[in-house]
Every structure is written in structure tokens, then in C-alpha cells.
Scaffold this motif. Structure first.
Motif, PDB file in Angstrom:
ATOM      1  N   GLN A  32      66.306  53.701 -50.574  1.00 49.31           N
ATOM      2  CA  GLN A  32      65.765  52.558 -49.841  1.00 49.31           C
ATOM      3  C   GLN A  32      66.366  51.290 -50.443  1.00 49.31           C
ATOM      4  N   GLU A  33      67.162  50.562 -49.656  1.00 51.65           N
ATOM      5  CA  GLU A  33      67.887  49.397 -50.159  1.00 51.65           C
ATOM      6  C   GLU A  33      67.761  48.211 -49.198  1.00 51.65           C
ATOM      7  N   ALA A  34      66.535  47.735 -49.036  1.00 51.45           N
ATOM      8  CA  ALA A  34      66.296  46.598 -48.144  1.00 51.45           C
ATOM      9  C   ALA A  34      67.139  45.406 -48.591  1.00 51.45           C
ATOM     10  N   ILE A  35      67.566  44.611 -47.620  1.00 48.32           N
ATOM     11  CA  ILE A  35      68.418  43.452 -47.898  1.00 48.32           C
ATOM     12  C   ILE A  35      67.614  42.184 -47.627  1.00 48.32           C
ATOM     13  N   GLY A  36      67.446  41.354 -48.665  1.00 55.70           N
ATOM     14  CA  GLY A  36      66.758  40.083 -48.497  1.00 55.70           C
ATOM     15  C   GLY A  36      67.587  39.150 -47.624  1.00 55.70           C
ATOM     16  N   GLU A  37      66.904  38.520 -46.659  1.00 56.28           N
ATOM     17  CA  GLU A  37      67.628  37.672 -45.712  1.00 56.28           C
ATOM     18  C   GLU A  37      66.688  36.597 -45.171  1.00 56.28           C
ATOM     19  N   GLY A  38      66.875  35.377 -45.596  1.00 48.49           N
ATOM     20  CA  GLY A  38      66.082  34.266 -45.069  1.00 48.49           C
ATOM     21  C   GLY A  38      64.587  34.413 -45.282  1.00 48.49           C
ATOM     22  N   GLY A  39      64.181  34.932 -46.434  1.00 46.95           N
ATOM     23  CA  GLY A  39      62.762  35.077 -46.720  1.00 46.95           C
ATOM     24  C   GLY A  39      62.142  36.342 -46.140  1.00 46.95           C
ATOM     25  N   GLN A  40      62.951  37.145 -45.450  1.00 48.51           N
ATOM     26  CA  GLN A  40      62.485  38.426 -44.923  1.00 48.51           C
ATOM     27  C   GLN A  40      63.407  39.520 -45.446  1.00 48.51           C
ATOM     28  N   PHE A  41      63.169  40.755 -45.033  1.00 46.40           N
ATOM     29  CA  PHE A  41      63.971  41.868 -45.521  1.00 46.40           C
ATOM     30  C   PHE A  41      64.457  42.727 -44.372  1.00 46.40           C
ATOM     31  N   ARG A  42      65.770  42.973 -44.389  1.00 48.69           N
ATOM     32  CA  ARG A  42      66.403  43.814 -43.373  1.00 48.69           C
ATOM     33  C   ARG A  42      66.320  45.267 -43.829  1.00 48.69           C
ATOM     34  N   ILE A  43      66.019  46.153 -42.905  1.00 50.65           N
ATOM     35  CA  ILE A  43      65.928  47.578 -43.196  1.00 50.65           C
ATOM     36  C   ILE A  43      67.339  48.119 -43.436  1.00 50.65           C
ATOM     37  N   ALA A  44      67.541  48.722 -44.618  1.00 49.32           N
ATOM     38  CA  ALA A  44      68.855  49.257 -44.970  1.00 49.32           C
ATOM     39  C   ALA A  44      68.685  50.361 -46.002  1.00 49.32           C
ATOM     40  N   GLY A  45      69.701  51.207 -46.094  1.00 50.90           N
ATOM     41  CA  GLY A  45      69.670  52.251 -47.097  1.00 50.90           C
ATOM     42  C   GLY A  45      70.812  53.234 -46.954  1.00 50.90           C
ATOM     43  N   ARG A  46      70.710  54.307 -47.748  1.00 55.13           N
ATOM     44  CA  ARG A  46      71.717  55.365 -47.753  1.00 55.13           C
ATOM     45  C   ARG A  46      71.028  56.721 -47.724  1.00 55.13           C
ATOM     46  N   ILE A  47      71.717  57.664 -47.129  1.00 55.51           N
ATOM     47  CA  ILE A  47      71.311  59.065 -47.174  1.00 55.51           C
ATOM     48  C   ILE A  47      72.492  59.813 -47.777  1.00 55.51           C
ATOM     49  N   THR A  48      72.225  60.613 -48.811  1.00 49.89           N
ATOM     50  CA  THR A  48      73.301  61.380 -49.430  1.00 49.89           C
ATOM     51  C   THR A  48      72.907  62.848 -49.527  1.00 49.89           C
ATOM     52  N   LYS A  49      73.947  63.690 -49.612  1.00 46.52           N
ATOM     53  CA  LYS A  49      73.733  65.118 -49.835  1.00 46.52           C
ATOM     54  C   LYS A  49      75.025  65.703 -50.379  1.00 46.52           C
TER      55      LYS A  49
END
Length: 93
Positions: A32-49
Motif C-alpha cells: 500500500q503506497e498512497a501518494i500525498g497530493e494537495g492535502g489528500q491521498f491518491r490510491i496507489a500501490g504494487r502487487i508482487t509475486k
């Protein structure tokens, strides 16, 4: 030099990658790697296997912005689990 960097922009500014502990789900690791943007957070991340001795990675960034990082991380986890359920190993093709 710091004053001029702040005034004219420092071109060497790189977003810092924060280490996050992955969540294991059906043999996949979800980061889970949310990205801070203008006081809010964008949904972001990685899936690995790991497949055949090679770690495969699928990164994604959604357009959704949420008010807190924990909200963005929670939503990301649910979306990643749904994506894994629907796509399985074909995520990496």
C-alpha cells in the motif's frame, strides 16, 4: 544555496520511497503506497509475486483521492484483493 533552491525550485527533488510492509494475499504481496497530493491521498500501490524464480511486479495508481492515507491504503488493499481474485497470475502479462 538553499534559499535559491526554494525560490527557483530544486530540480533534484525526488519523492522519497517509504518502506512499507506488504500484506500477503493468496501468494501475492500487496504494498500500500498512497501518494500525498494537495492535502489528500491518491490510491496507489504494487502487487508482487515470485513466479519461476523471478519477482513480477504490477504497479497501479488510481484517480481516486481520499482525505487520509489510511483511507487510501484501505481502499487500495480492497481493490488489489479484488484484482487478484479476478486476474490471478495473468496480472503480470
Amino acid at each position: 544555496m538553499g534559499l535559491f533552491s526554494r525560490l527557483f525550485g530544486n530540480k533534484n527533488t525526488q519523492p522519497t520511497q517509504i518502506e512499507v510492509d506488504p500484506i500477503e494475499y493468496k501468494g501475492f504481496l500487496i504494498y500500500q503506497e498512497a501518494i500525498g497530493e494537495g492535502g489528500q491521498f491518491r490510491i496507489a500501490g504494487r502487487i508482487t509475486k515470485e513466479i519461476d524464480g523471478e519477482v513480477k511486479t504490477h504497479k497501479f495508481i488510481r484517480s481516486d483521492l481520499l482525505p487520509t492515507q489510511s483511507d487510501a491504503d484501505e481502499f487500495m488493499l480492497k481493490k488489489a484483493q479484488m484484482f487478484i481474485d479476478q486476474m490471478g497470475d495473468s496480472i503480470f502479462q
